[in-house]
Each structure stands twice: as C-alpha cells, then as structure tokens.
Design an enzyme around this catalytic site. Structure first.
Site, PDB file in Angstrom:
ATOM      1  N   SER A 235       0.788  -1.221   0.000  1.00 14.49           N
ATOM      2  CA  SER A 235       0.000   0.000   0.000  1.00 14.49           C
ATOM      3  C   SER A 235       0.828   1.283   0.000  1.00 14.49           C
ATOM      4  O   SER A 235       1.520   1.574  -0.964  1.00 14.49           O
ATOM      5  CB  SER A 235      -0.946  -0.048   1.201  1.00 14.49           C
ATOM      6  OG  SER A 235      -1.907   0.932   1.091  1.00 14.49           O
TER       7      SER A 235
ATOM      8  N   ASN B  82      -6.709   9.407   7.215  1.00 14.74           N
ATOM      9  CA  ASN B  82      -5.798   9.170   6.086  1.00 14.74           C
ATOM     10  C   ASN B  82      -6.521   8.833   4.776  1.00 14.74           C
ATOM     11  O   ASN B  82      -5.883   8.610   3.758  1.00 14.74           O
ATOM     12  CB  ASN B  82      -4.775   8.077   6.438  1.00 14.74           C
ATOM     13  CG  ASN B  82      -5.412   6.710   6.705  1.00 14.74           C
ATOM     14  OD1 ASN B  82      -6.508   6.417   6.241  1.00 14.74           O
ATOM     15  ND2 ASN B  82      -4.717   5.878   7.462  1.00 14.74           N
TER      16      ASN B  82
ATOM     17  N   ARG C  23       4.148   6.100  15.981  1.00  8.57           N
ATOM     18  CA  ARG C  23       3.546   7.311  15.427  1.00  8.57           C
ATOM     19  C   ARG C  23       3.115   8.256  16.545  1.00  8.57           C
ATOM     20  O   ARG C  23       2.641   7.803  17.595  1.00  8.57           O
ATOM     21  CB  ARG C  23       2.329   6.965  14.576  1.00  8.57           C
ATOM     22  CG  ARG C  23       2.662   6.084  13.386  1.00  8.57           C
ATOM     23  CD  ARG C  23       1.587   6.180  12.313  1.00  8.57           C
ATOM     24  NE  ARG C  23       1.739   5.139  11.310  1.00  8.57           N
ATOM     25  CZ  ARG C  23       2.593   5.192  10.285  1.00  8.57           C
ATOM     26  NH1 ARG C  23       3.393   6.242  10.141  1.00  8.57           N
ATOM     27  NH2 ARG C  23       2.664   4.213   9.406  1.00  8.57           N
TER      28      ARG C  23
HETATM   29  C1  G16 Z   1      -3.291   0.390   6.529  1.00  8.18           C
HETATM   30  C2  G16 Z   1      -4.648   0.113   7.107  1.00  8.18           C
HETATM   31  C3  G16 Z   1      -5.279   1.397   7.562  1.00  8.18           C
HETATM   32  C4  G16 Z   1      -4.358   2.121   8.547  1.00  8.18           C
HETATM   33  C5  G16 Z   1      -2.976   2.282   7.912  1.00  8.18           C
HETATM   34  C6  G16 Z   1      -1.939   2.901   8.821  1.00  8.18           C
HETATM   35  O1  G16 Z   1      -3.427   1.247   5.443  1.00  8.18           O
HETATM   36  O2  G16 Z   1      -5.443  -0.505   6.134  1.00  8.18           O
HETATM   37  O3  G16 Z   1      -6.495   1.110   8.164  1.00  8.18           O
HETATM   38  O4  G16 Z   1      -4.855   3.370   8.863  1.00  8.18           O
HETATM   39  O5  G16 Z   1      -2.496   1.017   7.493  1.00  8.18           O
HETATM   40  O6  G16 Z   1      -1.507   1.997   9.718  1.00  8.18           O
HETATM   41  P1  G16 Z   1      -0.341   2.236  10.737  1.00  8.18           P
HETATM   42  O7  G16 Z   1      -0.497   3.625  11.273  1.00  8.18           O
HETATM   43  O8  G16 Z   1      -0.613   1.180  11.744  1.00  8.18           O
HETATM   44  O9  G16 Z   1       0.962   2.097  10.012  1.00  8.18           O
HETATM   45  P2  G16 Z   1      -2.685   1.024   4.068  1.00  8.18           P
HETATM   46  O10 G16 Z   1      -3.250   2.059   3.167  1.00  8.18           O
HETATM   47  O11 G16 Z   1      -1.216   1.180   4.322  1.00  8.18           O
HETATM   48  O12 G16 Z   1      -3.080  -0.375   3.705  1.00  8.18           O
END
Ligand code: G16
Length: 559
Positions: free
Chosen positions: A67, A390, A528
């Site tokens: 992603s 986000n 974070r």
């Molecule tokens: C993934 C999850 C999201 C989350 C994001 C950030 O997004 O699908 O729900 O908000 O990770 O996660 P973290 O702050 O735990 O790194 P994506 O778009 O990277 O698949």
C-alpha cells in the site's frame, strides 16, 4: 493430515526458508516488510488462505501489496469470504505459522492448527484462492510464492487475477461468494453505471452552482493511476486528468495520499498552475483517497480535504436522503424504516470533525486504527459510514435496510415514480452499489465524492468550509522495539512503558485544546505521534516534545 499431504508441505516449504532473526507480525493490514525477506511468509500465507477456503467453503483472496509503504517494501494480506479483512481470530495463527523457524516446525504447527480448527483437509471439498498484486517490482515473484503455497494444499486452486488495486480484489472476492460476476470489467461496469445513475438524479437547481468540473488525480505512481486511465474512458461526463500514473516516477515517493495527508504539501508534478482546481490523491494500492487544493503563493502548501471531510460530505448527503424518506413517512406497515445511521472514526480524526458530526446529530463511535476495526463497527448500523483521516473508508448498508429500500423502490416506481421520495430511495440504493461494500476503495470513493459535490453544487472550497480543522502534526519515531508500546482506550492512553503517559499528559496540559497520543504503527517499524492544538506552532511543538519523550522511553539510548 495424511502422510502424502505432510510430505508435500515439508518438501514445498523447504524451498521457502524463513529469514533468520526476524519476527513478523500480521499487523494493521497483513504482513509488511522489506520485500527481500517475504518469500517464505507469502508462501505460508498462501497455504493458510487455502485452508481458510476449505474451512469456510468459500473463495478467499490474497493480495500482495504494501500500500502506502516505500517501493522496496511489500506485503500480503488475506480477504475473507465477505471481501473484508481476515477474521482477527486467525491472526495469531498467521503469526505462528509465519515465524516457525524451519519446515519441520512449520508443518508441525500447521498440523496442530488444522486439528484445532477442524479443517476438512482430507475430505473431498476443493479450495479456491483469488490472487492479486499491485505494481511493485517484487510483486510477481511473491505472487508465485503465494501460488505455490496455495497449490501445495491438495485440491486447492489459485486464480491469478493479475495487477489490481487492493479494493478491486476485495470486491471480486465478495462478488464471487455472492454468485455475482466478478471480473475487472464487472467492477468497472457496476461503478460506472451507478455513477451515471446518481448523476441523472442530481436536482436541476444544483447543476453548475459553484462547481468547477475539472479534476486532477495524483495516482501515487501506482496501480490506482493505471486503472483510472482505463476506467475514465467508461466515465462519460467526468473530466479527469491523471498525473503520476506510474510511467516514470517512483511509487509513493513524493506522491500519493499518505504523503499529501502527512506532509500537507503538493505531490510531485503539481504546482502553482493548479491553483483553484480540485485535486485528489490515491495511495499506492488505491485504498485511500484524499482531496486537496493548491494554495496560491504558498510554497507548495495545500488546503487538505482529508478522510474526515470525505466522511462529513457523505454524512450530509446520506442524512439529506434519509430526511426526505422521513418527511414522507407513512406509519403504515412497511412504508417506513427507522434506519440507524452511525459514523466511525479513530483517534486520528480531527477534533473539529467529530464536533461537526455530533452537531449534525449523528452517532459517532471510535475504534483503534485499522480498517478491520472500523469496518466491523460500521457493520452494526443500517448505514455505517467509516473513514480514517488518512482517507481509508467506505459506507456500509445492512441487508435488512437494502431489502426494505428495494421493496420501497419497486412500490414507488409504480405509485409515484420520479417523486422526491422515490429519488431519495433510488439514490441510497445506488450509493450502496457504487461504494465498495467490502473495503475502503479510492476509485469508488472518488466517484461518490464527485457526484455528491455536483448534487450539492459545491466547490472544493465550499466543501472544505464545512468546518475548520484544528491544526495538527504527525511524526514518526524509530525505536528499539515498537511492540514494547502498549495502548488502551482506542489507542488514546499508553499502558506500557509505565510513566510515559503521565509525561505526555504534562506536555498536553501546556496547550489550549491540546490533544496528543502515540501508538506503534502496524505497517512500518516506527512509533507514530499525533498532536493537535489551536495553532500550528503549538501542534508542532507538542508533537516534537512528545516525540522526544518516545525517544527517551523507547529509543535506542533508552536500554
Ligand atoms: C493500513 C490500514 C489502515 C491504517 C494504515 C496505517 O493502510 O489498512 O487502516 O490506517 O495502514 O496503519 P499504521 O499507522 O498502523 O501504520 P494502508 O493504506 O497502508 O493499507
């Protein structure tokens, strides 16, 4: 498991030795790491997905993507029969199997797992797993590893759907399990026909009010830009220019929804010439969407219209349709349905957005970060709208409510076709077909934003004026071991290490309307930090001082 299956597993898993000294965990959205160490993990996830298919007697999805992460990373996640995320009950199994040190231990854990979950490995049932990947260069060989994992389960078939956005794969899994057509063309057909239908339902008086038709989309140099290039040919009536569609630039580098939302500056290839135009940004696998407009004379700064504002826009639109239904309510049986509308946010939601949504009279609930939590909560309502700041989110409709809407639509089609009530009923029905019911989807979200703005007759500026964000800042801090940080109360309070929450509270107390929390990322090896206050300087300072605390308690000098 029988001896034949055991020896196939032993032989095939020996071809995919796990990396030494690395502990992987099925995080916010599956496994993510540097692509070079993921072969064995992806192979093992392939096996697990085939077992999930046997267990549920349904088609399962496996998506190879990281992603928003940098291009050298990759990842893998499983889509359950509903098209949603893998049930959280299976996540510990994923961890245990991914971290088994060699093929003997792996097959032993697998054996225990098959027994515990009562998986019909020796019956006559077959299994099917649909595979997709984003545009990362490492995707092809990882997909091959997943395929080999799936096919090492007797009677399991891997169906390679090719390069896809993550939400496309989730949509296809859901469609297949509902017995519907599930190709990419079917996905585009459903979205484009729903979009056209909603466009036809726009009230005459709204047309061209404040709206500027031009839209420029930043494709994050990823799969979303590529797909939108194909899809836009089917979208008569929508004028889209696509930039960063992957030819030349690096995935997620200085581009994409994560960059735009966190840095609050224009992505590459956007600049002063775009002032006044509505712009949108997708992330690397097109499951996130944010909008922005370029500020004049501002050193590449933008007005960010994030997931909270997308949620607010959708909430206003849906609420309007529900009140039209309510105004025509007929208490006679079946003529009225008291639909429960709820919105779901996380601690990252800007405080001003939550105030706004509550002011609209909506029920607002919070979950930890991660679509898997928000989605589950939103599914408790007749209409559940969830978005992370986000840009990751969607709108879910309950089966009961959809069934009622269908019935009512049929009735109104014959008794008062074209009435306001009929149009509102139709709009709700069509929204449920346009917006992805399996998972947050930037392409379907973008179409719904575009049609909603036209319905309202709003420019991006009018939309952005719904409320004023409190200034905020996000930082990330590298630490020794991010799993040493444990939080509670939807990630707003730190439980471990002791003492740090008190220190954070003391910092927050220095700022008017200050709010700050920390959490371990589930997709990157960082902690974070999110801070909010009444001025940008205060939010920056609060984030900075809390980042220093994180470093002090958990950083490399802390041990
Ligand atoms: C993934 C999850 C999201 C989350 C994001 C950030 O997004 O699908 O729900 O908000 O990770 O996660 P973290 O702050 O735990 O790194 P994506 O778009 O990277 O698949």
């Amino acid at each position: 498991m029988n001896e034949t299956q055991r020896s196939i597993f032993i032989e095939s898993s020996a071809r995919f030795p796990p990396p030494q000294g690395v502990k992987l965990s099925y995080g916010t959205s599956g496994f993510r790491a540097d692509a070079s160490i993921l072969q064995s993990t992806v192979f093992r996830v392939g096996i697990l997905a085939a077992l999930r298919s046997l267990k549920t007697q349904s088609v399962i999805g496996v998506m190879i993507t990281a992603s928003h992460n940098q291009v050298s990373d990759n990842g893998v996640k499983i889509a359950d029969p509903s098209g949603g995320m893998l049930t959280m009950e299976w996540e510990p199994y994923c961890d245990a199997l991914a971290n088994a040190p060699d093929s003997q231990h792996f097959v032993q854990s697998l054996d225990e797992f098959v027994k515990k979950e009562n998986i019909p490995l020796e019956g006559s049932q077959s299994a099917e797993v649909m595979l997709g990947r984003d545009t990362r260069p490492s995707g092809e060989s990882l997909l091959e590893a997943a395929k080999q994992g799936i096919e090492s389960v007797v009677r399991a078939v891997a169906t390679d759907m090719g390069v896809l956005t993550t939400p496309q794969l989730h949509w296809m899994v859901r469609a297949r399990n509902k017995g519907m057509k599930a190709s990419e063309l079917d996905y585009f057909d459903q979205l484009s026909s729903s979009f056209r239908c909603l466009m036809d339902l726009i009230p005459q008086e709204s047309v061209m009010k404040e709206m500027n038709d031009n839209l420029i989309v930043d494709g994050a140099n990823g799969v979303g830009g590529e797909k939108l290039e194909i899809f836009k040919k089917m979208l008569n009536g929508l004028d889209i220019e696509i930039r960063n569609s992957g030819k030349g630039g690096v995935l997620n580098e200085g581009v994409g929804a994560d960059y735009v939302q966190k840095e609050k500056v224009v992505p590459c290839n956007f600049g002063p010439a775009d002032v006044g135009i509505r712009c949108a940004s997708l992330d690397g696998d097109a499951d996130r969407l944010v909008y922005f407009s370029v500020l004049s004379n501002s050193n590449n700064k933008i007005d960010l219209v994030d997931g909270d504002k997308i949620l607010s826009l959708f909430a206003v639109f849906i609420k309007e349709q529900l009140s039209i239904l309510n105004n025509h309510k007929d208490e006679k049986v079946n003529k009225y349905y008291q639909a429960r509308l709820g919105v779901v946010q996380t601690a990252y939601a800007n405080g001003a957005s939550t105030d706004y949504l509550k002011h609209l009279g909506l029920e607002v609930v919070f979950t930890p970060t991660g679509v898997k939590y928000l989605h589950e909560k939103a599914a408790e309502y007749d209409i559940g709208i969830y978005f992370e700041a986000n840009g990751h989110g969607t709108i879910l409709f309950s089966d009961n409510f959809l069934c009622w809407l269908e019935g009512r639509n049929n009735e109104l089609s014959s008794t008062s076709k074209g009435s306001e009530e009929h149009k509102a009923t139709l709009r709700l029905l069509v929204i449920s077909k346009l917006i992805n019911q399996a998972v947050g989807d930037a392409l379907s979200g973008l179409l719904l934003v575009e049609v909603t703005l036209r319905h309202m007759g709003w420019s991006i500026h009018r939309w952005n004026e719904l409320y004023h964000d409190l200034p905020s800042r996000q930082l990330k801090v590298k630490v020794l071991d991010r799993t040493a940080l444990i939080t509670a109360n939807t990630e707003t309070v730190v439980v471990t290490p002791p003492g740090i929450q008190e220190a954070i509270n003391a910092e927050i107390a220095k700022y008017h309307r200050g709010r700050c929390f920390i959490r371990p990322s589930g997709t990157e090896d960082v902690i974070r930090v999110y801070a909010e206050a009444t001025t940008q300087e205060a939010a920056d300072n609060l984030a900075k001082s809390v980042a220093q605390l994180v470093d002090q308690f958990l950083g490399f000098g802390s041990s």
